[in-house]
Design a protein around this motif. Sequence first.
Motif, PDB file in Angstrom:
ATOM      1  N   THR A   1      -4.479 -19.429 -14.257  1.00  0.00           N
ATOM      2  CA  THR A   1      -5.547 -20.376 -14.080  1.00  0.00           C
ATOM      3  C   THR A   1      -5.373 -21.167 -12.822  1.00  0.00           C
ATOM      4  O   THR A   1      -4.176 -21.186 -12.503  1.00  0.00           O
TER       5      THR A   1
ATOM      6  N   THR B   1      -7.331 -24.267 -10.017  1.00  0.00           N
ATOM      7  CA  THR B   1      -8.423 -24.939  -9.358  1.00  0.00           C
ATOM      8  C   THR B   1      -8.369 -25.169  -8.052  1.00  0.00           C
ATOM      9  O   THR B   1      -7.204 -25.052  -7.583  1.00  0.00           O
ATOM     10  N   VAL B   2      -9.620 -25.045  -7.371  1.00  0.00           N
ATOM     11  CA  VAL B   2      -9.840 -25.425  -5.921  1.00  0.00           C
ATOM     12  C   VAL B   2     -10.474 -26.459  -5.631  1.00  0.00           C
ATOM     13  O   VAL B   2     -11.676 -26.973  -6.266  1.00  0.00           O
TER      14      VAL B   2
ATOM     15  N   VAL C   1     -12.238 -16.071  -4.800  1.00  0.00           N
ATOM     16  CA  VAL C   1     -10.658 -16.286  -5.091  1.00  0.00           C
ATOM     17  C   VAL C   1     -10.345 -14.845  -4.981  1.00  0.00           C
ATOM     18  O   VAL C   1     -10.752 -14.034  -6.081  1.00  0.00           O
TER      19      VAL C   1
ATOM     20  N   LYS D   1     -14.793 -15.713  -8.478  1.00  0.00           N
ATOM     21  CA  LYS D   1     -15.302 -16.926  -7.807  1.00  0.00           C
ATOM     22  C   LYS D   1     -14.972 -18.286  -8.501  1.00  0.00           C
ATOM     23  O   LYS D   1     -15.006 -18.241  -9.889  1.00  0.00           O
ATOM     24  N   THR D   2     -14.987 -19.357  -8.013  1.00  0.00           N
ATOM     25  CA  THR D   2     -14.721 -20.602  -8.566  1.00  0.00           C
ATOM     26  C   THR D   2     -16.196 -21.202  -9.348  1.00  0.00           C
ATOM     27  O   THR D   2     -17.237 -21.006  -8.809  1.00  0.00           O
ATOM     28  N   ASP D   3     -15.962 -21.681 -10.464  1.00  0.00           N
ATOM     29  CA  ASP D   3     -17.018 -22.155 -11.318  1.00  0.00           C
ATOM     30  C   ASP D   3     -17.312 -23.516 -10.585  1.00  0.00           C
ATOM     31  O   ASP D   3     -16.932 -23.935  -9.598  1.00  0.00           O
TER      32      ASP D   3
ATOM     33  N   GLY E   1     -14.625 -26.016  -9.705  1.00  0.00           N
ATOM     34  CA  GLY E   1     -13.710 -25.332  -9.179  1.00  0.00           C
ATOM     35  C   GLY E   1     -12.480 -24.644  -9.762  1.00  0.00           C
ATOM     36  O   GLY E   1     -11.566 -24.149  -9.263  1.00  0.00           O
ATOM     37  N   ASN E   2     -12.915 -24.207 -11.090  1.00  0.00           N
ATOM     38  CA  ASN E   2     -11.804 -23.460 -11.740  1.00  0.00           C
ATOM     39  C   ASN E   2     -11.839 -22.097 -11.618  1.00  0.00           C
ATOM     40  O   ASN E   2     -13.198 -21.561 -11.407  1.00  0.00           O
ATOM     41  N   PHE E   3     -10.704 -21.470 -11.774  1.00  0.00           N
ATOM     42  CA  PHE E   3     -10.636 -19.793 -11.842  1.00  0.00           C
ATOM     43  C   PHE E   3      -9.641 -19.291 -12.825  1.00  0.00           C
ATOM     44  O   PHE E   3      -8.829 -20.036 -13.049  1.00  0.00           O
TER      45      PHE E   3
ATOM     46  N   VAL F   1      -8.054 -18.114  -1.269  1.00  0.00           N
ATOM     47  CA  VAL F   1      -9.196 -18.676  -1.612  1.00  0.00           C
ATOM     48  C   VAL F   1      -9.786 -18.817  -0.212  1.00  0.00           C
ATOM     49  O   VAL F   1      -9.254 -19.186   0.753  1.00  0.00           O
TER      50      VAL F   1
END
Length: 244
Positions: free
Chosen positions: A30, A32-33, A47, A63-65, A68-70, A84
């Motif tokens: 997992t 975060t961006v 990503v 893609k990040t939600d 910013g999570n993936f 990213v």
Amino acid sequence: GRLSPHIFSLTIFIAFTFLLCSFASAQTLTGTVKNSTTGKPAAGDEVVLLSLGQGMEEAGRTKTDAKGNFSFKLDAQGPHLVRVIHQEVTYHRMAPPGTTSVAVEVYDVGKKVEGIAVVADIMRFQAGQGQLHVERTFAVTNSSKPPRTQMNEHNLEFYVPEGATISEGQAMTAGGQPVISAPVPEDNSKTRYAFLFPLRPGETRFNIVYTVPYTGSANIDPKTVYPLEHFVAIAPKSMEFSAA
């Protein structure tokens, strides 16, 4: 009552198998961006998961939600690299074996960013077989506030002497690996070049190697495009160097 040896072994085997299955299914990476220009999560950024086992192969893309999570399911246990892409500039984070989460910082892009300086220009000389070999390294810092990445067609410009032949060009961000980045000529005489490589916040180093015909002496004019903090010339003991 007691379990018979057969049932006991079977129970251990089932428990062990369940443990293995749980372990295998738990291999999720997992991440975060964060957009460090705005201080907010980077939503909708692409990503890419790269497997570094045999070379560099794409192992997943998402893609990040909105936060910013993936996440990725890991098929292989080897090292991975997370890439990213934010406003067409890439940012990377290593994920060694056993890593379960990564955090990646990205920055908004501007064509002209305040706070960029060339802090060092280093030239190394070597002569042989009628050629003067020159290796030149530039160190560029980006201390923009808020931090932003500069990207344009003239990100770092430099001069080489007439008749010079560039054999290689590299660029490297802080903590990263050198990547091939061929400088592009900006004039017909091929004496002024530019690197088309993003200047991310922090330090970026550029390296070029070129040769010029050499008959025993040469006048080296670095023709710096920018104000410099440090200029260094390095020559072997067999060569005499003096400032003109």
